[in-house]
Enzyme design. Structure first.
Site, PDB file in Angstrom:
ATOM      1  N   ASP A 231      63.798 131.927 -13.975  1.00 14.46           N
ATOM      2  CA  ASP A 231      64.516 133.170 -14.294  1.00 14.46           C
ATOM      3  C   ASP A 231      66.007 133.008 -14.020  1.00 14.46           C
ATOM      4  O   ASP A 231      66.863 133.448 -14.800  1.00 14.46           O
ATOM      5  CB  ASP A 231      63.927 134.377 -13.546  1.00 14.46           C
ATOM      6  CG  ASP A 231      63.468 134.059 -12.136  1.00 14.46           C
ATOM      7  OD1 ASP A 231      63.494 132.874 -11.748  1.00 14.46           O
ATOM      8  OD2 ASP A 231      63.096 134.986 -11.399  1.00 14.46           O
TER       9      ASP A 231
ATOM     10  N   LYS B 138      58.804 127.664 -11.314  1.00 11.73           N
ATOM     11  CA  LYS B 138      58.622 129.012 -10.766  1.00 11.73           C
ATOM     12  C   LYS B 138      57.809 128.824  -9.484  1.00 11.73           C
ATOM     13  O   LYS B 138      56.706 129.363  -9.318  1.00 11.73           O
ATOM     14  CB  LYS B 138      57.903 129.888 -11.818  1.00 11.73           C
ATOM     15  CG  LYS B 138      57.824 131.350 -11.476  1.00 11.73           C
ATOM     16  CD  LYS B 138      59.134 132.085 -11.589  1.00 11.73           C
ATOM     17  CE  LYS B 138      58.975 133.544 -11.193  1.00 11.73           C
ATOM     18  NZ  LYS B 138      60.256 134.230 -10.972  1.00 11.73           N
TER      19      LYS B 138
ATOM     20  N   ASP C 179      65.463 126.920 -26.713  1.00 15.10           N
ATOM     21  CA  ASP C 179      65.944 127.813 -27.779  1.00 15.10           C
ATOM     22  C   ASP C 179      67.164 128.603 -27.308  1.00 15.10           C
ATOM     23  O   ASP C 179      68.116 128.803 -28.060  1.00 15.10           O
ATOM     24  CB  ASP C 179      64.841 128.788 -28.205  1.00 15.10           C
ATOM     25  CG  ASP C 179      63.993 128.214 -29.332  1.00 15.10           C
ATOM     26  OD1 ASP C 179      64.181 127.022 -29.658  1.00 15.10           O
ATOM     27  OD2 ASP C 179      63.144 128.940 -29.876  1.00 15.10           O
TER      28      ASP C 179
ATOM     29  N   ASP D  20      60.222 125.409 -23.801  1.00 20.44           N
ATOM     30  CA  ASP D  20      60.203 126.011 -25.135  1.00 20.44           C
ATOM     31  C   ASP D  20      61.243 127.134 -25.193  1.00 20.44           C
ATOM     32  O   ASP D  20      62.085 127.209 -26.102  1.00 20.44           O
ATOM     33  CB  ASP D  20      58.784 126.561 -25.382  1.00 20.44           C
ATOM     34  CG  ASP D  20      58.584 127.070 -26.789  1.00 20.44           C
ATOM     35  OD1 ASP D  20      59.459 126.840 -27.639  1.00 20.44           O
ATOM     36  OD2 ASP D  20      57.540 127.712 -27.039  1.00 20.44           O
TER      37      ASP D  20
ATOM     38  N   TYR E  49      50.185 125.921 -22.974  1.00 20.95           N
ATOM     39  CA  TYR E  49      49.859 125.851 -24.394  1.00 20.95           C
ATOM     40  C   TYR E  49      48.621 124.991 -24.663  1.00 20.95           C
ATOM     41  O   TYR E  49      48.054 125.030 -25.751  1.00 20.95           O
ATOM     42  CB  TYR E  49      51.042 125.290 -25.203  1.00 20.95           C
ATOM     43  CG  TYR E  49      52.297 126.157 -25.163  1.00 20.95           C
ATOM     44  CD1 TYR E  49      52.278 127.435 -24.617  1.00 20.95           C
ATOM     45  CD2 TYR E  49      53.499 125.683 -25.662  1.00 20.95           C
ATOM     46  CE1 TYR E  49      53.410 128.215 -24.569  1.00 20.95           C
ATOM     47  CE2 TYR E  49      54.640 126.463 -25.622  1.00 20.95           C
ATOM     48  CZ  TYR E  49      54.599 127.730 -25.079  1.00 20.95           C
ATOM     49  OH  TYR E  49      55.729 128.495 -25.035  1.00 20.95           O
TER      50      TYR E  49
END
Ligand code: NAD
Length: 361
Positions: A227, A195, A255, A251, A146
């Site tokens: 994942d 990852k 959620d 992020d 980001y």
């Protein structure tokens, strides 16, 4: 102990829920002989109405002079409020981004707790939800994809967009240290999510987290690919204590974790810098649809105040008392409208605050 706290009541239900959190803090302060000193500042729409900007330098200076900041929520109805006719840098949310930057808050903590009493709100199968769960997602907030360089170019008539994901070892180390410190206050397990089978930034992440782990032999470290983590959160959420991860993965995962609790009015959060300083706020927004009606659930803000005591002031016993009082109120069958279920007694925001105060005393 003297606790200097800056409060940002904010907009919508913000002033109502912060008032209840203060009541609970005052009850704890009285019980344990602490001196809470509050200074309110304006931010978001409330600041726009008075100063024409969502955050003033004076407000930032006041926040910086405190030991911690307790916030309600900011913003209004994004379709009808005149605040959203202003340019983006003058809208309420710009105040929040501004204060996070000014206070150098790089670590975001979001607990996701499923209380046994609220298990029916959980969208997961009963055999998974019935045991409840209690995890905390520690997300790096100021680096990664980001904040990397980005551009869109056209090559041979084909549009191409490029985003870059960068982390240096110092950024990883400081968030890992926070993650392990916080795991020590909990069940002493860190799941570092990356990852590493694909990304260089994740391989460095994993290596640095391993280095930091050496200083915390009492904390169990495991690594998990992002994942797999997304799947495990819905398959077996009770396995997690602290999930430590980079900005974008955090992020998304935070959620997902919030959703499986099913109760937005219950979710606290904190953002910390590299001192003990932090900004504590509920995960939900300013709920303009129910503002001023004494309908808001103040529990997320009350639990944010509890996190403030635990993480900024090391007052674990006092924080446990607040968390215990919240659990007891739920056990006693009191609910605000958002978490109401059959057989329970529906109460408003103020009454919920009073019931928690009674149990703190
Ligand atoms: P929201 O979280 O404010 O509301 C979503 C729904 O949940 C609404 O129906 C609301 O009534 C309900 N709800 C939220 N908190 C509740 C509580 N404590 N008790 C009972 N019900 C509750 O999200 P939104 O409607 O998308 O956003 C409203 C405003 O809040 C917008 O201006 C948005 O930008 C802002 N916002 C602020 C923050 C923040 O201050 N950190 C975070 C998210 C959204």
């Amino acid at each position: 102990m003297e606790l200097k706290i800056t409060c940002i009541p904010g907009d919508g239900i913000g002033p109502e829920i912060v008032a209840e959190a203060k009541k609970v803090l005052d009850a704890v302060a009285k019980k344990y002989g602490h001196d809470m000193q509050y200074t309110d500042i304006l931010m978001g729409g409330a600041s726009i109405d008075v100063h024409g900007v969502p955050l003033t330098d004076e407000a930032v200076a006041t926040a910086k002079s405190a030991d911690a900041v307790l916030m309600g929520s900011i913003g209004g109805d994004t379709t009808t409020s005149p605040w959203y006719k202003l340019p983006p840098n003058l809208r309420p949310e710009a105040g929040l981004l501004g204060i996070r930057k000014a206070l150098n808050l790089f670590a975001n903590l979001r607990p996701a707790v499923l209380y046994e009493e609220l298990a029916q709100a959980c969208p997961l199968k009963q055999e998974i939800s019935e045991t409840g769960f209690d995890m905390l997602i520690m997300r790096e907030l100021t680096g990664g994809l980001y904040f990397g360089e980005r551009k869109t170019v056209e090559e041979n008539g084909v549009r191409k967009a490029i985003d870059t994901l960068t982390y240096d070892e110092n950024e990883i180390r400081r968030i890992a240290v926070k993650g392990f410190d916080i795991a020590r206050k909990r069940r002493k397990k860190v799941t570092s999510v990356d990852k590493a089978n694909v990304l260089d930034s994740s391989r460095l992440w994993r290596a640095v987290v391993e280095e930091v782990a050496k200083d915390y032999p009492d904390v169990t470290l495991e690594h998990m690919l992002v994942d797999n983590c997304a799947m495990q959160l819905v398959k077996d959420p009770a396995q997690f204590d602290v999930i430590l991860t980079e900005n974008m993965f955090g992020d998304i995962l935070s959620d997902e974790a919030s959703m499986v609790t099913g109760s937005i009015g219950m979710l606290a959060s904190a953002s910390l810098n590299d001192t003990k300083f932090g900004l504590y706020e509920p995960s939900h927004g300013s709920a303009p649809d129910i503002a001023g009606k004494d309908m808001a659930n103040p529990i997320a803000t009350i639990l944010s105040a509890s996190m403030m005591l635990r993480y900024s002031f090391d007052l674990d016993k006092e924080a446990d008392v607040i968390d215990g009082a919240v659990k007891q109120v739920l056990r006693d069958g009191y609910r605000t409208g958002d978490i109401m279920s059959e057989g329970c007694e529906k109460v408003g925001c103020k009454r919920m605050g009073d019931l928690i105060v009674e149990r703190v005393k």
